[in-house]
Design a protein around this motif. Structure first.
Motif, PDB file in Angstrom:
ATOM      1  N   LEU A  67      -1.564  -5.489  -4.085  1.00  0.00           N
ATOM      2  CA  LEU A  67      -0.880  -4.425  -3.364  1.00  0.00           C
ATOM      3  C   LEU A  67       0.544  -4.337  -3.878  1.00  0.00           C
ATOM      4  N   ARG A  68       1.051  -3.111  -4.002  1.00  0.00           N
ATOM      5  CA  ARG A  68       2.443  -2.894  -4.406  1.00  0.00           C
ATOM      6  C   ARG A  68       2.988  -1.780  -3.521  1.00  0.00           C
ATOM      7  N   VAL A  69       4.122  -2.035  -2.863  1.00  0.00           N
ATOM      8  CA  VAL A  69       4.693  -1.076  -1.915  1.00  0.00           C
ATOM      9  C   VAL A  69       6.210  -1.024  -2.072  1.00  0.00           C
TER      10      VAL A  69
ATOM     11  N   GLN B  25       2.022  -6.214   5.682  1.00  0.00           N
ATOM     12  CA  GLN B  25       1.652  -6.030   4.269  1.00  0.00           C
ATOM     13  C   GLN B  25       0.914  -7.264   3.745  1.00  0.00           C
TER      14      GLN B  25
END
Length: 133
Positions: free
Chosen positions: A15-17, A38
């Protein structure tokens, strides 16, 4: 607080946020609860793949905040399964922030370990399938 510069792991993040202003607390840092959410999502991804279906978080075994996260940081979450039981899957999650684009720096901001349980359509525990079936 000293900044421990690190390199990103040589694997793909699950995941990348990028946090937004609405994710900030009264001090201008990203809410710890946002980070925890997250991490839970990132940990669930490999757990769902391994369980071949739904999972539910049953425990947060450890959670350590190392550095604050700011608006504009690119937050990368890496998750790795460390144990598979009959119905449970334990996952380690590491979180890194890439910041300061003029002189880029990457810091490890959080690490955690969570345990998920495989569940069926009714929310009942079920066995985790054998890996090769």
């Amino acid at each position: 607080m000293t900044v421990d510069r690190v390199n990103l792991p040589q694997k793909q993040p699950v995941l990348r946020v990028v946090p937004m202003p609405a994710d900030l607390n009264q001090n201008g840092d990203v809410f710890g609860g946002w980070v925890m959410a997250q991490v839970d999502v990132a940990g669930a991804i490999p757990a769902m793949r391994r369980a071949r279906g739904r999972v539910a978080t049953v425990s947060v075994n450890s959670f350590q905040f190392k550095q604050a996260i700011s608006v504009g940081d690119i937050v990368s979450l890496y998750a790795e399964i460390v144990h598979v039981g009959r119905t449970s899957i334990t996952v380690n999650v590491e979180v890194y922030a890439e910041r300061n684009y003029a002189e880029p720096v990457t810091v490890k901001v959080t690490e955690a370990q969570l345990t998920y349980v495989a569940i069926d359509a009714n929310g009942e525990k079920r066995s985790v399938p054998l890996e090769n079936t």
